[in-house]
Write a protein that holds these residues in place. Structure first.
Motif, PDB file in Angstrom:
ATOM      1  N   CYS A   1       0.670  -1.107   0.337  1.00  0.00           N
ATOM      2  CA  CYS A   1       0.076  -0.039  -0.063  1.00  0.00           C
ATOM      3  C   CYS A   1       0.749   1.105   0.025  1.00  0.00           C
ATOM      4  O   CYS A   1       1.890   1.209   0.478  1.00  0.00           O
ATOM      5  N   ALA A   2       0.563   2.345  -0.641  1.00  0.00           N
ATOM      6  CA  ALA A   2       1.211   3.580  -0.807  1.00  0.00           C
ATOM      7  C   ALA A   2       0.722   4.339   0.333  1.00  0.00           C
ATOM      8  O   ALA A   2      -0.502   4.431   0.448  1.00  0.00           O
ATOM      9  N   VAL A   3       1.365   5.019   1.066  1.00  0.00           N
ATOM     10  CA  VAL A   3       1.317   5.867   2.079  1.00  0.00           C
ATOM     11  C   VAL A   3       2.039   7.361   1.820  1.00  0.00           C
ATOM     12  O   VAL A   3       3.260   7.104   1.203  1.00  0.00           O
ATOM     13  N   GLU A   4       1.534   8.376   2.578  1.00  0.00           N
ATOM     14  CA  GLU A   4       2.096   9.562   2.497  1.00  0.00           C
ATOM     15  C   GLU A   4       2.941   9.837   3.818  1.00  0.00           C
ATOM     16  O   GLU A   4       2.195   9.887   4.684  1.00  0.00           O
ATOM     17  N   ILE A   5       4.195   9.854   3.921  1.00  0.00           N
ATOM     18  CA  ILE A   5       4.788   9.658   5.149  1.00  0.00           C
ATOM     19  C   ILE A   5       5.248  11.158   5.397  1.00  0.00           C
ATOM     20  O   ILE A   5       5.975  11.895   4.828  1.00  0.00           O
ATOM     21  N   GLU A   6       5.068  11.566   6.755  1.00  0.00           N
ATOM     22  CA  GLU A   6       5.603  12.857   7.341  1.00  0.00           C
ATOM     23  C   GLU A   6       6.148  12.620   8.701  1.00  0.00           C
ATOM     24  O   GLU A   6       5.568  11.971   9.383  1.00  0.00           O
ATOM     25  N   SER A   7       7.179  13.013   9.021  1.00  0.00           N
ATOM     26  CA  SER A   7       7.816  13.085  10.451  1.00  0.00           C
ATOM     27  C   SER A   7       7.055  13.806  11.140  1.00  0.00           C
ATOM     28  O   SER A   7       6.212  14.852  11.087  1.00  0.00           O
ATOM     29  N   SER A   8       7.302  13.647  12.671  1.00  0.00           N
ATOM     30  CA  SER A   8       6.437  14.246  13.530  1.00  0.00           C
ATOM     31  C   SER A   8       6.981  15.828  13.751  1.00  0.00           C
ATOM     32  O   SER A   8       6.408  16.590  14.190  1.00  0.00           O
ATOM     33  N   ASP A   9       8.133  16.128  13.369  1.00  0.00           N
ATOM     34  CA  ASP A   9       8.750  17.392  13.561  1.00  0.00           C
ATOM     35  C   ASP A   9       8.468  18.381  12.286  1.00  0.00           C
ATOM     36  O   ASP A   9       8.938  19.385  11.886  1.00  0.00           O
ATOM     37  N   ASN A  10       7.283  17.756  11.677  1.00  0.00           N
ATOM     38  CA  ASN A  10       6.938  18.760  10.347  1.00  0.00           C
ATOM     39  C   ASN A  10       7.778  18.570   9.242  1.00  0.00           C
ATOM     40  O   ASN A  10       7.702  19.436   8.224  1.00  0.00           O
ATOM     41  N   ASN A  11       8.863  17.946   9.305  1.00  0.00           N
ATOM     42  CA  ASN A  11       9.706  17.616   8.262  1.00  0.00           C
ATOM     43  C   ASN A  11       9.041  16.824   7.106  1.00  0.00           C
ATOM     44  O   ASN A  11       8.693  15.486   7.228  1.00  0.00           O
ATOM     45  N   SER A  12       8.501  17.435   6.180  1.00  0.00           N
ATOM     46  CA  SER A  12       7.516  16.831   5.140  1.00  0.00           C
ATOM     47  C   SER A  12       8.377  15.686   4.367  1.00  0.00           C
ATOM     48  O   SER A  12       7.428  14.619   4.037  1.00  0.00           O
ATOM     49  N   SER A  13       9.229  15.343   4.444  1.00  0.00           N
ATOM     50  CA  SER A  13       9.845  14.327   3.634  1.00  0.00           C
ATOM     51  C   SER A  13       9.988  13.113   4.706  1.00  0.00           C
ATOM     52  O   SER A  13      10.398  12.059   4.043  1.00  0.00           O
TER      53      SER A  13
ATOM     54  N   PHE B   1      -7.841   1.906  -3.577  1.00  0.00           N
ATOM     55  CA  PHE B   1      -7.512   0.614  -3.189  1.00  0.00           C
ATOM     56  C   PHE B   1      -6.076   0.724  -2.667  1.00  0.00           C
ATOM     57  O   PHE B   1      -5.603   0.112  -1.898  1.00  0.00           O
ATOM     58  N   TRP B   2      -4.976   1.085  -3.514  1.00  0.00           N
ATOM     59  CA  TRP B   2      -3.758   1.225  -3.448  1.00  0.00           C
ATOM     60  C   TRP B   2      -3.196   2.439  -2.811  1.00  0.00           C
ATOM     61  O   TRP B   2      -1.839   2.742  -2.697  1.00  0.00           O
ATOM     62  N   GLY B   3      -4.007   3.472  -2.413  1.00  0.00           N
ATOM     63  CA  GLY B   3      -3.832   4.814  -1.762  1.00  0.00           C
ATOM     64  C   GLY B   3      -3.323   5.539  -3.125  1.00  0.00           C
ATOM     65  O   GLY B   3      -2.678   6.582  -2.744  1.00  0.00           O
ATOM     66  N   GLN B   4      -3.713   5.131  -4.051  1.00  0.00           N
ATOM     67  CA  GLN B   4      -3.247   6.194  -5.317  1.00  0.00           C
ATOM     68  C   GLN B   4      -4.003   7.462  -5.468  1.00  0.00           C
ATOM     69  O   GLN B   4      -3.611   8.327  -6.475  1.00  0.00           O
ATOM     70  N   ASP B   5      -5.085   7.749  -4.962  1.00  0.00           N
ATOM     71  CA  ASP B   5      -5.991   8.866  -5.176  1.00  0.00           C
ATOM     72  C   ASP B   5      -5.082  10.140  -4.934  1.00  0.00           C
ATOM     73  O   ASP B   5      -4.574  10.393  -3.845  1.00  0.00           O
ATOM     74  N   THR B   6      -5.103  11.116  -5.929  1.00  0.00           N
ATOM     75  CA  THR B   6      -4.287  12.230  -5.661  1.00  0.00           C
ATOM     76  C   THR B   6      -5.153  13.719  -5.121  1.00  0.00           C
ATOM     77  O   THR B   6      -4.543  14.611  -5.172  1.00  0.00           O
ATOM     78  N   THR B   7      -6.224  13.127  -4.977  1.00  0.00           N
ATOM     79  CA  THR B   7      -7.234  14.326  -4.349  1.00  0.00           C
ATOM     80  C   THR B   7      -6.942  14.424  -2.846  1.00  0.00           C
ATOM     81  O   THR B   7      -5.982  13.633  -2.194  1.00  0.00           O
ATOM     82  N   SER B   8      -7.597  15.603  -2.330  1.00  0.00           N
ATOM     83  CA  SER B   8      -7.208  15.774  -0.902  1.00  0.00           C
ATOM     84  C   SER B   8      -7.996  14.807  -0.044  1.00  0.00           C
ATOM     85  O   SER B   8      -7.654  15.040   1.246  1.00  0.00           O
ATOM     86  N   GLU B   9      -8.781  13.812  -0.470  1.00  0.00           N
ATOM     87  CA  GLU B   9      -9.673  12.850   0.275  1.00  0.00           C
ATOM     88  C   GLU B   9      -8.584  11.983   0.860  1.00  0.00           C
ATOM     89  O   GLU B   9      -7.978  11.223   0.173  1.00  0.00           O
ATOM     90  N   LEU B  10      -8.698  11.852   2.247  1.00  0.00           N
ATOM     91  CA  LEU B  10      -7.949  10.503   2.860  1.00  0.00           C
ATOM     92  C   LEU B  10      -8.696   9.575   2.984  1.00  0.00           C
ATOM     93  O   LEU B  10     -10.217   9.685   3.384  1.00  0.00           O
ATOM     94  N   ALA B  11      -8.315   8.332   3.399  1.00  0.00           N
ATOM     95  CA  ALA B  11      -8.868   7.095   3.805  1.00  0.00           C
ATOM     96  C   ALA B  11      -9.366   7.371   5.386  1.00  0.00           C
ATOM     97  O   ALA B  11      -8.884   8.294   5.912  1.00  0.00           O
ATOM     98  N   GLU B  12     -10.291   6.663   5.529  1.00  0.00           N
ATOM     99  CA  GLU B  12     -11.131   6.558   6.707  1.00  0.00           C
ATOM    100  C   GLU B  12      -9.908   6.427   8.082  1.00  0.00           C
ATOM    101  O   GLU B  12      -9.189   5.608   7.791  1.00  0.00           O
ATOM    102  N   GLU B  13      -9.863   7.282   9.189  1.00  0.00           N
ATOM    103  CA  GLU B  13      -9.014   7.088  10.284  1.00  0.00           C
ATOM    104  C   GLU B  13      -9.490   6.231  11.019  1.00  0.00           C
ATOM    105  O   GLU B  13     -10.643   5.994  11.428  1.00  0.00           O
ATOM    106  N   TYR B  14      -8.456   5.607  11.753  1.00  0.00           N
ATOM    107  CA  TYR B  14      -8.787   4.340  12.726  1.00  0.00           C
ATOM    108  C   TYR B  14      -7.456   4.422  13.681  1.00  0.00           C
ATOM    109  O   TYR B  14      -6.355   4.690  13.151  1.00  0.00           O
ATOM    110  N   ASP B  15      -7.567   3.882  14.827  1.00  0.00           N
ATOM    111  CA  ASP B  15      -6.387   3.852  15.712  1.00  0.00           C
ATOM    112  C   ASP B  15      -5.914   2.389  15.395  1.00  0.00           C
ATOM    113  O   ASP B  15      -6.385   1.477  15.219  1.00  0.00           O
ATOM    114  N   ALA B  16      -4.391   2.398  15.285  1.00  0.00           N
ATOM    115  CA  ALA B  16      -3.648   1.234  15.154  1.00  0.00           C
ATOM    116  C   ALA B  16      -3.921   0.405  16.413  1.00  0.00           C
ATOM    117  O   ALA B  16      -3.935   1.070  17.544  1.00  0.00           O
ATOM    118  N   GLU B  17      -3.673  -0.933  16.337  1.00  0.00           N
ATOM    119  CA  GLU B  17      -3.888  -1.750  17.376  1.00  0.00           C
ATOM    120  C   GLU B  17      -2.483  -2.668  17.096  1.00  0.00           C
ATOM    121  O   GLU B  17      -2.069  -3.128  16.154  1.00  0.00           O
TER     122      GLU B  17
END
Length: 94
Positions: A1-13, A65-81
């Motif tokens: 799955c493709a995900v967009e990653i940002e670090s916690s210190d706002n370093n966008s890469s 399905f693969w996280g490929q959408d380039t609109t600003s719409e995000l997938a549904e948020e949920y807490d990791a377990e």
């Protein structure tokens, strides 16, 4: 799955927060092959299966399905377990 990653210190890469820092060959090939590879695709897009998290990060999963959408719409948020509690990290090199 493709995900967009940002670090916690706002370093966008996400630099240093994941390893490898740069996309590897597998990622470059896959992320330039349909349904990915559009000109408006985020440069922070990574394959979740190809990175190891080393620090706190923020991950954005786009719709599609693969996280490929380039609109600003995000997938549904949920807490990791953590299904296995602290055993989740048993094989990590910490």
């Amino acid at each position: 799955c493709a995900v967009e990653i940002e670090s916690s210190d706002n370093n966008s890469s996400g630099g240093g927060a994941v390893e490898p820092i740069e996309r590897n060959t597998k990622e470059n090939i896959r992320l330039n092959f349909p349904p990915h590879g559009s000109s408006d695709q985020s440069t922070n897009l990574r394959l979740a299966c190809q990175v190891q998290v080393m620090d706190d990060i923020t991950i954005r999963k786009r719709t599609g399905f693969w996280g490929q959408d380039t609109t600003s719409e995000l997938a549904e948020e949920y807490d990791a377990e953590l299904w296995f509690g602290e055993l989740e990290y048993l094989l990590d090199n910490k």
